[in-house]
Design an enzyme around this catalytic site. Structure first.
Site, short mmCIF file in Angstrom:
data_model
loop_
_atom_site.label_atom_id
_atom_site.label_comp_id
_atom_site.label_asym_id
_atom_site.label_seq_id
_atom_site.Cartn_x
_atom_site.Cartn_y
_atom_site.Cartn_z
N ARG A 271 0.90 -1.14 -0.64
CA ARG A 271 0.36 0.18 0.20
C ARG A 271 1.09 1.17 -0.25
O ARG A 271 1.74 1.19 0.68
CB ARG A 271 -1.04 0.02 1.15
N GLU A 299 -4.35 6.69 -4.18
CA GLU A 299 -4.22 5.11 -4.75
C GLU A 299 -3.39 5.76 -6.60
O GLU A 299 -2.51 5.13 -7.21
CB GLU A 299 -5.25 4.55 -4.87
N HIS A 318 -2.02 -0.57 -9.94
CA HIS A 318 -2.52 -1.98 -9.12
C HIS A 318 -3.65 -3.14 -10.27
O HIS A 318 -3.86 -3.80 -9.80
CB HIS A 318 -4.07 -1.01 -7.87
#
Length: 360
Positions: A271, A299, A318
């Site tokens: 993360r 993100e 991701h």
């Protein structure tokens, strides 16, 4: 059956049909699906649904997305196991009150923090996760990036495209290549352990930082345990696999990044908030280190963020986790878990309440 406190995968009690007598056919447990429509479309293929129907009584699709609708309350009234996925709402006290027979949840993804509430644990709901299946593609992506970064593939490809000439291949930098490089693994999580396993055939020295891994366990894994400063100072590549928890937010500090070797690579598939994003940006822009980032903080970086245009940074959206045909692995593991539970064997991949402090 008592549950171990060490997070092992000893089978939990599983489904026990009420009133079943020896020699009689057991009643199939009632199951339903709770996840966002896109997840259901990707995961619940016809073959998966047919496999579940062999030993359960499934509620027909569409999957539940809201859990407070009239249809949801009708379905929840007699459901015994929920197959959940991305976008499943929290299973709070009100939802559980509408689901008096619910005894288990089989999650088709990794983390259960978004929907498994304290009320679930208080009731004793058994929980399974497909985190082990999702760890495989993340580990494969990590190893691929370690190898590609060692060969400096991206930098070489850019230079080749600009020059249109092979040049003198023997004049490559001495630090280029994957022979006797040092790889630092930050956290022996499910993914971290899989990465360590996949790295064994290569000529790497593998270091590990994980305060919960003993020297004996590190030896069994084939790694050398070190403290966090040594991991960052010694690694040609440092790969972060630490789950984001209150205790790990900002774990990778400016000081640790500053201690990395010139030309080293920071790889993050965990993360973004585990590390100091601003300090990493400064180090990468200065050309001291490179970064392979499948996650960032936030993100999605703002459009004007300098890392977008930085040649020392590779940013992917991701994608290390399960995508495309890899989603079937998640579904297959979930089918196996539901089959075990329905047969009274318990989950092979249970999520333990006492382990939540260490899980993503």
């Amino acid at each position: 059956m008592p549950r171990p406190a060490d997070g092992t995968t000893t089978a939990s009690p599983g489904y026990r049909p009420s009133g079943a007598r020896p020699g009689t056919e057991a009643r199939r447990p009632r199951i339903a699906f709770a996840m966002e429509p896109a997840a259901a479309q990707s995961l619940l293929e016809a073959e998966v649904l047919d496999a579940l129907a062999e030993f359960t009584d499934p509620e027909p699709l569409p999957a539940l997305h809201g859990l407070r609708t009239d249809r949801a309350r009708r379905v929840l009234a007699d459901v015994e196991l929920l197959v959940t996925g991305w976008g499943c709402p929290p299973l709070d006290e009100d939802v559980l009150a509408a689901a008096p027979a619910l005894r288990a949840v089989a999650h088709t993804a990794g983390s259960v923090r978004g929907h498994i509430t304290e009320a679930c644990w208080e009731r004793g709901v058994e929980v399974s996760s497909a985190a082990a299946a999702n760890a495989r593609p993340v580990a494969e992506y990590t190893v691929a990036m370690i190898l590609l970064s060692g060969k400096r593939v991206l930098e070489t490809a850019r230079a080749y495209a600009a020059r249109r000439d092979r040049g003198d291949w023997l004049a490559s930098p001495p630090g280029m290549g994957n022979y006797r490089r040092t790889v630092g693994i930050c956290s022996a999580s499910l993914i971290g352990r899989r990465v360590i396993e996949l790295l064994r055939p290569y000529d790497f020295e593998v270091l590990l930082y994980d305060p919960y891994v003993s020297a004996e366990e590190a030896a069994a894994l084939g790694v050398r345990p070190v403290e966090l400063p040594e991991l960052f100072a010694a690694g040609d590549v440092v790969s972060v696999h630490t789950p984001l928890l209150p205790a790990t937010r900002g774990l990778v500090t400016r000081e640790l990044l500053a201690a990395m070797r010139p030309g080293a690579v920071l790889l993050n598939t965990a993360r973004g908030a585990v590390l100091d994003q601003d300090a990493l940006t400064e180090a990468v822009l200065a050309g001291r280190i490179s970064a392979v980032l499948d996650v960032t903080e936030p993100e999605v970086l703002p459009p004007g963020h300098p890392l977008w245009e930085c040649e020392n940074a590779l940013i992917t959206p991701h994608i290390a986790g399960s995508l495309g045909n890899e989603l079937r692995r998640l579904a297959d593991l979930t089918v196996s878990e539901v089959a075990r539970w329905a047969a009274g064997e318990g989950f092979a991949h249970p999520v333990r309440r006492e382990r939540l402090a260490y899980l993503a």
